[in-house]
Design a protein around this motif. Structure first.
Motif, PDB file in Angstrom:
ATOM      1  N   GLU A  28       0.767  -1.089   0.062  1.00 34.88           N
ATOM      2  CA  GLU A  28      -0.131   0.239  -0.038  1.00 34.88           C
ATOM      3  C   GLU A  28       1.041   1.192  -0.168  1.00 34.88           C
ATOM      4  O   GLU A  28       0.486   2.303  -0.587  1.00 34.88           O
ATOM      5  N   TRP A  29       1.974   1.159   0.876  1.00 35.60           N
ATOM      6  CA  TRP A  29       2.763   2.571   0.831  1.00 35.60           C
ATOM      7  C   TRP A  29       3.154   3.035  -0.387  1.00 35.60           C
ATOM      8  O   TRP A  29       3.984   3.923  -0.542  1.00 35.60           O
ATOM      9  N   LEU A  30       3.349   2.101  -1.465  1.00 36.48           N
ATOM     10  CA  LEU A  30       4.033   2.583  -2.903  1.00 36.48           C
ATOM     11  C   LEU A  30       3.351   3.700  -3.377  1.00 36.48           C
ATOM     12  O   LEU A  30       3.958   4.722  -4.094  1.00 36.48           O
ATOM     13  N   LEU A  31       1.994   3.918  -3.198  1.00 31.87           N
ATOM     14  CA  LEU A  31       1.485   5.296  -3.774  1.00 31.87           C
ATOM     15  C   LEU A  31       0.631   6.078  -2.693  1.00 31.87           C
ATOM     16  O   LEU A  31       0.182   5.346  -1.589  1.00 31.87           O
ATOM     17  N   TYR A  32       0.371   7.131  -2.798  1.00 30.49           N
ATOM     18  CA  TYR A  32      -0.330   8.141  -1.930  1.00 30.49           C
ATOM     19  C   TYR A  32       0.546   7.851  -0.487  1.00 30.49           C
ATOM     20  O   TYR A  32      -0.386   7.812   0.460  1.00 30.49           O
ATOM     21  N   SER A  33       1.588   8.208  -0.467  1.00 28.08           N
ATOM     22  CA  SER A  33       2.336   8.175   0.747  1.00 28.08           C
ATOM     23  C   SER A  33       3.548   8.888   0.572  1.00 28.08           C
ATOM     24  O   SER A  33       4.091   9.683  -0.338  1.00 28.08           O
ATOM     25  N   GLU A  34       4.349   9.261   1.884  1.00 27.30           N
ATOM     26  CA  GLU A  34       5.459  10.124   1.656  1.00 27.30           C
ATOM     27  C   GLU A  34       6.448   9.777   0.848  1.00 27.30           C
ATOM     28  O   GLU A  34       7.325  10.378   0.216  1.00 27.30           O
ATOM     29  N   VAL A  35       6.769   8.147   1.055  1.00 24.55           N
ATOM     30  CA  VAL A  35       7.604   7.419   0.104  1.00 24.55           C
ATOM     31  C   VAL A  35       7.415   7.873  -1.476  1.00 24.55           C
ATOM     32  O   VAL A  35       8.378   8.173  -2.195  1.00 24.55           O
ATOM     33  N   ALA A  36       5.949   7.880  -1.759  1.00 28.78           N
ATOM     34  CA  ALA A  36       5.909   8.088  -3.144  1.00 28.78           C
ATOM     35  C   ALA A  36       6.304   9.462  -3.557  1.00 28.78           C
ATOM     36  O   ALA A  36       6.741   9.962  -4.831  1.00 28.78           O
ATOM     37  N   VAL A  37       6.005  10.470  -2.676  1.00 26.90           N
ATOM     38  CA  VAL A  37       6.400  12.041  -2.780  1.00 26.90           C
ATOM     39  C   VAL A  37       7.882  12.016  -2.997  1.00 26.90           C
ATOM     40  O   VAL A  37       8.216  12.551  -4.024  1.00 26.90           O
ATOM     41  N   HIS A  38       8.565  11.452  -2.077  1.00 25.62           N
ATOM     42  CA  HIS A  38      10.115  11.412  -1.965  1.00 25.62           C
ATOM     43  C   HIS A  38      10.562  10.904  -3.414  1.00 25.62           C
ATOM     44  O   HIS A  38      11.142  11.708  -3.908  1.00 25.62           O
ATOM     45  N   PHE A  39       9.935   9.991  -3.719  1.00 26.00           N
ATOM     46  CA  PHE A  39      10.261   9.320  -4.725  1.00 26.00           C
ATOM     47  C   PHE A  39      10.124  10.122  -6.304  1.00 26.00           C
ATOM     48  O   PHE A  39      10.963  10.463  -6.980  1.00 26.00           O
ATOM     49  N   GLY A  40       8.887  10.836  -6.400  1.00 32.11           N
ATOM     50  CA  GLY A  40       8.745  11.533  -7.519  1.00 32.11           C
ATOM     51  C   GLY A  40       9.696  12.660  -7.542  1.00 32.11           C
ATOM     52  O   GLY A  40      10.036  13.299  -8.710  1.00 32.11           O
ATOM     53  N   MET A  41       9.841  13.471  -6.340  1.00 37.07           N
ATOM     54  CA  MET A  41      10.824  14.478  -6.399  1.00 37.07           C
ATOM     55  C   MET A  41      12.022  14.272  -6.701  1.00 37.07           C
ATOM     56  O   MET A  41      12.797  15.172  -7.453  1.00 37.07           O
ATOM     57  N   VAL A  42      12.664  13.001  -6.158  1.00 35.93           N
ATOM     58  CA  VAL A  42      13.859  12.661  -6.539  1.00 35.93           C
ATOM     59  C   VAL A  42      14.126  12.388  -8.152  1.00 35.93           C
ATOM     60  O   VAL A  42      14.986  12.729  -8.462  1.00 35.93           O
ATOM     61  N   VAL A  43      12.872  11.913  -8.557  1.00 36.14           N
ATOM     62  CA  VAL A  43      13.155  11.720  -9.995  1.00 36.14           C
ATOM     63  C   VAL A  43      13.121  12.974 -11.167  1.00 36.14           C
ATOM     64  O   VAL A  43      14.164  13.053 -11.727  1.00 36.14           O
ATOM     65  N   SER A  44      12.262  13.793 -10.485  1.00 34.19           N
ATOM     66  CA  SER A  44      12.276  15.261 -11.242  1.00 34.19           C
ATOM     67  C   SER A  44      13.077  16.135 -11.090  1.00 34.19           C
ATOM     68  O   SER A  44      13.665  16.796 -11.907  1.00 34.19           O
ATOM     69  N   LEU A  45      14.106  15.813  -9.911  1.00 36.17           N
ATOM     70  CA  LEU A  45      15.077  16.900  -9.410  1.00 36.17           C
ATOM     71  C   LEU A  45      16.359  16.330  -9.789  1.00 36.17           C
ATOM     72  O   LEU A  45      17.334  17.029  -9.500  1.00 36.17           O
ATOM     73  N   PHE A  46      16.479  15.032 -10.336  1.00 38.30           N
ATOM     74  CA  PHE A  46      17.887  14.667 -10.503  1.00 38.30           C
ATOM     75  C   PHE A  46      18.766  15.551 -11.614  1.00 38.30           C
ATOM     76  O   PHE A  46      19.769  15.754 -11.246  1.00 38.30           O
ATOM     77  N   PRO A  47      18.239  15.836 -12.664  1.00 36.11           N
ATOM     78  CA  PRO A  47      18.988  16.611 -13.887  1.00 36.11           C
ATOM     79  C   PRO A  47      19.413  17.908 -13.250  1.00 36.11           C
ATOM     80  O   PRO A  47      20.570  18.188 -13.415  1.00 36.11           O
ATOM     81  N   PRO A  48      18.521  19.009 -12.471  1.00 33.86           N
ATOM     82  CA  PRO A  48      19.089  20.130 -12.106  1.00 33.86           C
ATOM     83  C   PRO A  48      20.067  19.993 -10.926  1.00 33.86           C
ATOM     84  O   PRO A  48      20.826  20.882 -10.718  1.00 33.86           O
ATOM     85  N   MET A  49      20.171  18.721 -10.329  1.00 34.70           N
ATOM     86  CA  MET A  49      21.347  18.441  -9.497  1.00 34.70           C
ATOM     87  C   MET A  49      22.623  18.106 -10.222  1.00 34.70           C
ATOM     88  O   MET A  49      23.837  18.715  -9.953  1.00 34.70           O
ATOM     89  N   VAL A  50      22.364  17.205 -11.107  1.00 34.15           N
ATOM     90  CA  VAL A  50      23.658  16.567 -11.498  1.00 34.15           C
ATOM     91  C   VAL A  50      24.306  17.567 -12.470  1.00 34.15           C
ATOM     92  O   VAL A  50      25.481  17.767 -12.539  1.00 34.15           O
ATOM     93  N   LEU A  51      23.647  18.345 -13.572  1.00 37.58           N
ATOM     94  CA  LEU A  51      24.131  19.132 -14.537  1.00 37.58           C
ATOM     95  C   LEU A  51      25.083  20.115 -13.865  1.00 37.58           C
ATOM     96  O   LEU A  51      26.131  20.109 -14.616  1.00 37.58           O
ATOM     97  N   PRO A  52      24.609  20.769 -12.806  1.00 37.13           N
ATOM     98  CA  PRO A  52      25.636  22.106 -12.573  1.00 37.13           C
ATOM     99  C   PRO A  52      26.976  21.364 -11.830  1.00 37.13           C
ATOM    100  O   PRO A  52      28.178  21.888 -12.072  1.00 37.13           O
ATOM    101  N   ILE A  53      26.925  20.095 -11.141  1.00 38.89           N
ATOM    102  CA  ILE A  53      28.081  19.430 -10.639  1.00 38.89           C
ATOM    103  C   ILE A  53      28.941  18.957 -11.599  1.00 38.89           C
ATOM    104  O   ILE A  53      29.935  19.027 -11.522  1.00 38.89           O
ATOM    105  N   TYR A  54      28.196  18.282 -12.631  1.00 39.11           N
ATOM    106  CA  TYR A  54      29.122  17.787 -13.722  1.00 39.11           C
ATOM    107  C   TYR A  54      29.802  18.816 -14.537  1.00 39.11           C
ATOM    108  O   TYR A  54      30.945  18.853 -14.719  1.00 39.11           O
ATOM    109  N   MET A  55      29.049  19.942 -14.602  1.00 37.00           N
ATOM    110  CA  MET A  55      30.048  21.257 -15.416  1.00 37.00           C
ATOM    111  C   MET A  55      31.029  21.539 -14.425  1.00 37.00           C
ATOM    112  O   MET A  55      32.144  21.779 -15.165  1.00 37.00           O
TER     113      MET A  55
END
Lengths: 307, 360
Positions: A162-189
């Protein structure tokens, strides 16, 4: 300053413009004025708005602290703390994942082709609207979604997880996925800018890989790390799509409060909450700057960029 | 060179290195004694920098039979564990550290406490006359000063071998000459083995105990500076060491080191044979430096006939092009010498100044 774009069709006008720009000292003030008008002024207006109040769905233009007092009395502490906790956790997860990835991509002996593919993959998320990207996870993480179907089909679980969706875990997961590029790109540069000979010199002088990382690569990549944290922390504090779609109403963040205040036409509350998020961000960035000083002098790290 | 009984500080045997299909080093062997100043001379692409990187450990060679520093087998050790440091061509100073932090880096890495490390670093900086700028940022230093900091940083840990990769390449001429002398003095004081990479024959000749000339990943010739300067044993070595006149002839007789060559027109000249196995009858080169040729009286019994075709004034000297039975020759006359302007009918040189080697 020189306008470097030299269109072959017009080889007279552009150099002339360039020359004019470089002789007059107007460029920097012009940029500052424009930035002030577009970015700073709205924030000031926002802040001013937070000192008004609402009565019968109308904004009362009389300065008062009612909105701010109401903000702290209405039990939004819980929401604030949750927002902070999730944003900081997500940023830390991103940092832990993104730094090694960026290091590998920039200095790990990746072929030119491999690097181009990785960078292209990192930009793909920007092609798509965030809601569309996020809503797909509902179909994957839901009770009868892909993951649960596979888990039950293979007999690993009897009932859907049940905790896969509609939970804090899911929110964390969604954010980690969408915010990965903005974190990686400047560090890579930033890491990419570090001259290979500096890393070789460090090895040559007897440093272990860990010492080279700690004393050369990390301090010199701090500008990129700080940029990545800003690009990650800001959106994470203001995240709205992920808690709405993957939290399913169970994970209330500041952005949800802003939204509900907005739909209730309580603009001063919207303003106060937004100003509060900005203040939180500033406090967190100040804290980060202090932490970064432990790993190296952030001011001197920027010398690399100046060459 | 120090006494010959000393153990070699550096032993490299049969190293081969390939980048993809390009062979950068082809079966090169090299050794250096303790306290020796060894120069690896070559043009870009000769493999000299690769050689240095193989010694420092920054490059893993494709194969090597033996690689020892101070008698210790280092073939499988990473760069950090080898008892040698490098002065990089680009200096590679850490931009986020100031001068003294850069110099102390190797000591801090070795967990030396900061008081001792600072003292040692100051001492090393003093050695390169830069102690007064210990707290400067790297960006505030001139090219020559950066070079000295890089030098101090490399010697502060007292390695057995110091590797220098064209360290003077980026400096202007005047500074370069001063630094050449300083480097040699530093090397004598420290008694350290220096392996010095350069493409400048002048640097190689003025500084080294021994010079190794490389071309296309191979060692072409090695020996003392004078050997290389006066006794090149191949067309490449003679050309690289600045022999202006390299003539085609045939060896018709030899007596010890002395050889007699015959030119197509029948003219016969003597010279020193520098390549050991050279049979009579084989085509050879006879090479002579322009400044070793001098004008003779028109009726002199020795020498060869000559006719001036052009004169080019070059400041310190004048280059005179001549037509001779041996082929076109260039002679050089120092400014103010009488050959500079007078008519020349006959020229000659000392037999010791002409070298004979095989056509390759």
């Amino acid at each position: 300053m020189q306008t470097s774009a030299s269109a072959p069709a017009d080889d007279r006008l552009l150099p002339r413009i360039g020359q004019w720009l470089s002789t007059t000292n107007l460029v920097v003030p012009a940029i500052l004025v424009a930035w002030f008008a577009i970015v700073i002024v709205p924030i000031i207006i926002l802040f001013v708005y937070s000192f008004f109040s609402t009565a019968q769905f109308r904004t009362v233009y009389e300065p008062s602290l009612d909105t701010w007092i109401g903000l702290f009395e209405s039990g939004r502490w819980e929401v604030t703390l949750r927002t902070l906790r999730i944003a900081v956790t997500v940023t830390l997860i991103e940092l832990v994942g993104a730094f090694p990835f960026a290091l590998w991509l920039a200095k790990g002996g990746v072929s030119k082709g491999g690097r181009a593919v990785c960078l292209a993959l990192l930009t793909i998320p920007f092609f798509l609207d965030m809601s569309s990207r996020t809503i797909v996870w509902r179909a994957i993480l839901g009770q009868s979604g892909l993951v649960n179907t596979v888990l039950m089909g293979t007999g690993l679980t009897d009932a859907p997880v049940e905790w896969l969706l509609y939970s804090e875990v899911a929110v964390h997961f969604g954010m980690v996925v969408s915010l990965f590029p903005p974190m990686v790109l400047p560090i890579y540069m930033a890491i990419n800018l570090i001259d290979d000979s500096l890393i070789e010199a460090s090895k040559d002088l007897g440093a272990s890989p860990w010492q080279t990382l700690r004393r050369v690569i990390l301090p010199l990549s701090l500008p990129g790390v700080m940029a990545g944290v800003v690009f990650c922390l800001g959106p994470a504090l203001a995240a709205w799509v992920e808690p709405g779609m993957l939290g399913g109403g169970f994970v209330n963040l500041i952005s949800n409060s802003i939204e509900s205040a907005y739909s209730a036409l309580r603009y001063p509350v919207v303003a106060a909450l937004s100003a509060f998020v900005i203040l939180l961000l500033l406090v967190l960035l100040a804290a980060m700057y202090l932490i970064a000083r432990r790993f190296g002098d952030p001011a001197s790290s920027f010398r690399v960029l100046r060459g | 060179m120090t006494d010959s009984t000393a153990v070699p500080m550096l032993e490299v045997e049969d190293v081969v290195h390939r980048y993809g299909t390009v062979t950068a080093l082809s079966h090169v062997s090299l050794s250096a004694l303790k306290g020796e100043f060894l120069t690896i001379l070559g043009s870009s692409g000769s493999g000299k920098t690769t050689m240095l990187r193989v010694i420092s450990g920054l490059e893993r060679p494709t194969s090597v039979r033996r690689l020892r520093i101070g008698g210790v087998d280092v073939a499988h050790l990473p760069a950090a564990k080898r008892n040698c440091t490098t002065v990089f061509q680009s200096y590679a100073l850490f931009p986020h550290m100031n001068v003294i932090e850069n110099v102390a880096y190797g000591l801090r890495i070795r967990k030396m406490n900061s008081t001792d490390a600072l003292r040692e670093a100051h001492r090393a900086l003093g050695m390169v006359q830069l102690d007064s700028k210990a707290d400067r940022r790297i960006s505030q230093l001139s090219g020559g000063e950066r070079q000295r900091v890089a030098l101090a940083r490399a010697v502060v840990t007292q390695p057995s071998i110091l590797l220098l990769d064209e360290p003077l390449g980026a400096l202007d001429e005047r500074l370069r000459e001063d630094m050449q002398i300083e480097l040699v003095e530093l090397q004598r004081t420290l008694g350290m083995t220096f392996i010095y990479i350069t493409h400048s024959q002048e640097e190689a000749l003025t500084m080294s105990d021994r010079v190794v000339l490389m071309s296309h990943g191979r060692i072409v010739q090695s020996g003392g500076p004078l050997d290389l300067f006066d006794r090149p044993n191949s067309r490449f070595a003679a050309g690289f060491m600045g022999y202006e006149n390299i003539l085609q002839a045939r060896l018709i007789g030899r007596e010890g080191d002395l050889g007699l060559v015959e030119f197509p027109g029948g003219l016969r000249l003597q010279g020193l044979i520098t390549a050991p196995a050279l049979d009579t009858g084989t085509p050879v080169h006879l090479a002579i430096r322009a400044e070793r040729i001098s004008a003779l009286a028109p009726d002199a019994p020795e020498g060869i006939a000559a006719r001036i075709t052009s004169r080019v004034y070059r400041g310190k000297y004048t280059d005179i092009s001549l037509d001779t039975p041996a082929g076109p020759l260039r002679m050089r006359s120092w400014h103010g010498a009488q050959d500079e302007s007078r008519e020349i009918r006959r020229i000659g040189w000392s037999t010791n100044d002409a070298v004979i080697f095989a056509v390759d």
